[in-house]
Design a protein around this motif. Structure first.
Motif, mmCIF file in Angstrom:
data_model
loop_
_atom_site.group_PDB
_atom_site.id
_atom_site.type_symbol
_atom_site.label_atom_id
_atom_site.label_comp_id
_atom_site.label_asym_id
_atom_site.label_seq_id
_atom_site.Cartn_x
_atom_site.Cartn_y
_atom_site.Cartn_z
ATOM 1 N N ASN A 11 0.743 -1.196 0.137
ATOM 2 C CA ASN A 11 0.044 -0.036 -0.075
ATOM 3 C C ASN A 11 0.764 1.068 -0.030
ATOM 4 O OD1 ASN A 11 -2.523 -1.361 -0.013
ATOM 5 N ND2 ASN A 11 -2.635 -1.352 2.230
ATOM 6 N N SER A 14 4.320 3.227 -4.870
ATOM 7 C CA SER A 14 3.642 4.398 -5.744
ATOM 8 C C SER A 14 2.894 3.552 -6.657
ATOM 9 C CB SER A 14 4.671 5.013 -6.641
ATOM 10 O OG SER A 14 5.499 4.209 -7.537
ATOM 11 N N PRO A 15 1.848 4.119 -7.596
ATOM 12 C CA PRO A 15 1.194 3.427 -8.437
ATOM 13 C C PRO A 15 2.194 2.532 -9.645
ATOM 14 C CG PRO A 15 0.486 5.470 -8.327
ATOM 15 C CD PRO A 15 1.532 5.401 -7.516
ATOM 16 N N ILE A 16 3.303 3.324 -9.899
ATOM 17 C CA ILE A 16 4.205 2.388 -10.827
ATOM 18 C C ILE A 16 4.903 1.233 -10.110
ATOM 19 C CG2 ILE A 16 6.481 2.831 -12.034
ATOM 20 C CD1 ILE A 16 5.537 5.772 -12.921
ATOM 21 N N GLU A 17 5.241 1.251 -8.936
ATOM 22 C CA GLU A 17 5.814 0.312 -8.297
ATOM 23 C C GLU A 17 4.922 -0.921 -7.881
ATOM 24 O OE1 GLU A 17 9.259 2.546 -5.552
ATOM 25 O OE2 GLU A 17 7.224 2.698 -4.818
ATOM 26 N N GLN A 18 3.683 -0.438 -7.720
ATOM 27 C CA GLN A 18 2.576 -1.581 -7.558
ATOM 28 C C GLN A 18 2.135 -2.229 -9.029
ATOM 29 O OE1 GLN A 18 -1.291 0.556 -6.156
ATOM 30 N NE2 GLN A 18 -0.175 1.054 -3.909
ATOM 31 N N ASN A 19 2.328 -1.391 -10.054
ATOM 32 C CA ASN A 19 2.404 -2.191 -11.414
ATOM 33 C C ASN A 19 3.317 -2.998 -11.516
ATOM 34 O OD1 ASN A 19 -0.078 -0.876 -11.800
ATOM 35 N ND2 ASN A 19 0.875 0.709 -13.147
ATOM 36 N N HIS A 22 2.709 -6.244 -9.549
ATOM 37 C CA HIS A 22 1.609 -6.981 -9.737
ATOM 38 C C HIS A 22 2.361 -7.887 -10.990
ATOM 39 C CE1 HIS A 22 -2.181 -8.090 -11.310
ATOM 40 N NE2 HIS A 22 -1.918 -7.709 -12.622
#
Length: 101
Positions: A11, A14-19, A22
């Motif tokens: 959580n 960052s969004p890029i790291e989450q992508n 995934h």
């Protein structure tokens, strides 16, 4: 590390790291699937034998929208935009260019 700690750490990404996470976990899971590895080997043998798509065929498939999101195990392929959205984007670009002139 507990599952709760993993969730908390994810959580904070960052969004890029989450992508990236995934994609990494999806690939890691698929590389443990014997059916996926068999299919991967089959495709590799076909390509080595000369059975592959040319770059023009790949472009045509993407333009026609025949490559779906289900063909991409980690979600990197984006569905083509409908023509109305493509035109809207073109008009927006034209207005911005006109404003710069």
């Amino acid at each position: 590390m507990s599952t709760a700690e993993l969730k908390e750490a994810a959580n904070k990404l960052s969004p890029i790291e989450q992508n990236f996470l995934h994609a990494y976990l999806g690939l890691k899971r698929r590389l443990q699937d014997p059916a996926f590895l068999t299919e991967l080997s089959r495709r590799d043998r076909e390509m080595a034998a000369g059975d592959y798509l040319t770059s023009e065929q790949v472009r045509e498939r993407h333009l026609l929208g025949s490559v779906g999101l289900n063909d991409d195990p980690v979600g990197h392929i984006q569905a083509p935009k409908p023509p109305s959205e493509q035109r809207r984007g073109q008009r927006r670009t034209q207005r911005l260019e006109a404003d710069l002139d």
